[in-house]
Design an enzyme around this catalytic site. Sequence first.
Site, PDB file in Angstrom:
ATOM      1  CD  GLN A  13      -0.926  -0.905   3.640  1.00 17.29           C
ATOM      2  OE1 GLN A  13      -2.148  -0.943   3.606  1.00 17.29           O
ATOM      3  NE2 GLN A  13      -0.230  -1.480   4.606  1.00 17.29           N
ATOM      4  CG  HIS A  44      -5.796   3.412  18.883  1.00 15.89           C
ATOM      5  ND1 HIS A  44      -5.267   4.557  18.317  1.00 15.89           N
ATOM      6  CD2 HIS A  44      -5.677   2.450  17.928  1.00 15.89           C
ATOM      7  CE1 HIS A  44      -4.846   4.287  17.085  1.00 15.89           C
ATOM      8  NE2 HIS A  44      -5.081   3.026  16.827  1.00 15.89           N
ATOM      9  CG  ASP A  68      -1.844   2.749  14.317  1.00 11.34           C
ATOM     10  OD1 ASP A  68      -1.930   2.466  15.527  1.00 11.34           O
ATOM     11  OD2 ASP A  68      -2.793   2.600  13.537  1.00 11.34           O
ATOM     12  CD  GLU A  88       0.802  -3.711   9.908  1.00 11.89           C
ATOM     13  OE1 GLU A  88      -0.104  -3.350  10.687  1.00 11.89           O
ATOM     14  OE2 GLU A  88       0.684  -3.743   8.664  1.00 11.89           O
ATOM     15  N   GLY A 120      -1.612 -12.059   9.283  1.00 16.84           N
ATOM     16  CA  GLY A 120      -2.292 -12.501  10.502  1.00 16.84           C
ATOM     17  C   GLY A 120      -2.810 -13.927  10.415  1.00 16.84           C
ATOM     18  CG  ASP A 137      -6.033  -1.598  15.026  1.00 11.70           C
ATOM     19  OD1 ASP A 137      -6.928  -1.042  14.358  1.00 11.70           O
ATOM     20  OD2 ASP A 137      -5.086  -0.980  15.551  1.00 11.70           O
ATOM     21  CB  SER A 138      -8.388  -5.332  10.030  1.00 12.95           C
ATOM     22  OG  SER A 138      -9.758  -4.985  10.116  1.00 12.95           O
ATOM     23  CB  THR A 139      -6.908  -1.736   6.432  1.00 13.88           C
ATOM     24  OG1 THR A 139      -6.687  -3.059   5.928  1.00 13.88           O
ATOM     25  CG2 THR A 139      -5.579  -1.124   6.838  1.00 13.88           C
ATOM     26  CG  ASP A 140     -11.970   0.682   5.633  1.00 14.75           C
ATOM     27  OD1 ASP A 140     -12.281   0.598   6.833  1.00 14.75           O
ATOM     28  OD2 ASP A 140     -11.889   1.763   5.016  1.00 14.75           O
TER      29      ASP A 140
END
Lengths: 263, 263
Positions: A13, A44, A68, A88, A120, A137-140
């Site tokens: 990305q 968070h 992050d 990650e 993951g 805690d994923s992205t879309d």
Amino acid sequence: VKKVLTQVQSEFQTIEVYETPSLGRLFALDSIVQTIDQFEFIYHEMLAHPAMYAHPNPETVLIIGGGDGGTLREALRHASVQKAVLCEIDCRVIEVAREWLPKMACSFFDPRAEIHVADGVAFLQKTDRLFDVIIIDSTDPTAGEGGNLFTEAFYNLCRDRLTAQGVLSAQTENPIYDHAWMKRAFFHIQSAFPNARIYTSPCPQYPSGYWCYTIASKGPDPLHRIPTERKTESLSLQYYTPEIHTASFALPPFLSHLLDHPL
Amino acid sequence: VKKVLTQVQSEFQTIEVYETPSLGRLFALDSIVQTIDQFEFIYHEMLAHPAMYAHPNPETVLIIGGGDGGTLREALRHASVQKAVLCEIDCRVIEVAREWLPKMACSFFDPRAEIHVADGVAFLQKTDRLFDVIIIDSTDPTAGEGGNLFTEAFYNLCRDRLTAQGVLSAQTENPIYDHAWMKRAFFHIQSAFPNARIYTSPCPQYPSGYWCYTIASKGPDPLHRIPTERKTESLSLQYYTPEIHTASFALPPFLSHLLDHPL
């Protein structure tokens, strides 16, 4: 935004950090806002603490995604934690966070933190370790690798790597624009666990500003695992309290109705 | 947006209605989004119902602003209401709503509705009528005429036009970008009433998506005036419930701290 601080093209990305005029730093993946310094704490705290407090004594935590560092920072506030593993997929996200997002990446330097750069799903398939809490805690799901983390197979893997009283929490999108994803994640998690619930919080940095999380447990219902005032006060939180814990589980009828019919 | 449906320049502001691809109609004043069909219900339910239920038997209601009709629609859901007076400064807003926003403007045709085109302050100064509930549905204080409704003098006027158990509610901006206005409104209302509280809801159509309202009463504390399940069910609401009533008063520490020091 006032200034581009960094722009990195990784294998997965485009990673960007901007300076904003009054909201601190803005962190984006493929042009989608992930965090903004000024109010990342709401997301968070609300992703981590309901699950951390739902477990009677969380010693081992696994965070999937969250490169992050914000979720790791929140998990490590709990003195019971002996090991917090962060898995990650994109090492460049961690590098960028370490250099440009000190408010969140502070957590990487805690001796209890253990960082893995891996997918993951692959990590969970290979490991034989068990965790008290797993936080997703994923992205879309519609962008990048996030979609692999919204499947029944993935949630079953998580369940199998949790201890007997284990608790899972996941960011599960917003109920306004992405309720199909919210619903999909919730029903898959519900199939994998004895109990599962959706809870919500405001999230100024995300679409609609109104966010859903799903929490599931192999032990007691997380709704009723309300921490004492004293316990949360010692953590110096800015959003989460025992009252907010209960409040966040109150679902409005339009949202409950979205869950009336299974997939 | 897909299409401009109407664009009107009134004495006070530019009034616009757009068709959106999937969220219904969008209503804007001076280019600031006021309502979007798909989720205006959250704001209007949360502005009206906590106050309507906080009063033991609301028969007379005054709405200041709210020319789109959404708040009036919510107030009129309560069978106890005999008269709901709406006082809007800009007659063109009402005209536009009647023509282009039928989902909200339906309420204008209720025989219990009484519409005045007047400045809210002037109306309150002139009238000798008393109301059980007053709801302030103003534009932002930084735009147009909204600022006149964020003063201590105005809140005192409201208090004096309320019956003995009278309740006031007001939209008081967001705690992220406009907390100075939130704080100013809250402290002025608190000075004018025996008790006042802030409560919150998501608001996808407004900046930050996280909205604050202030409620104040000459009678009991509105926090504890929780309606029965049966009472709210009969109103077919999409957001507000007895559980949501209580939940909306749970304030996170960052927001409570904004109120630690008076003006």
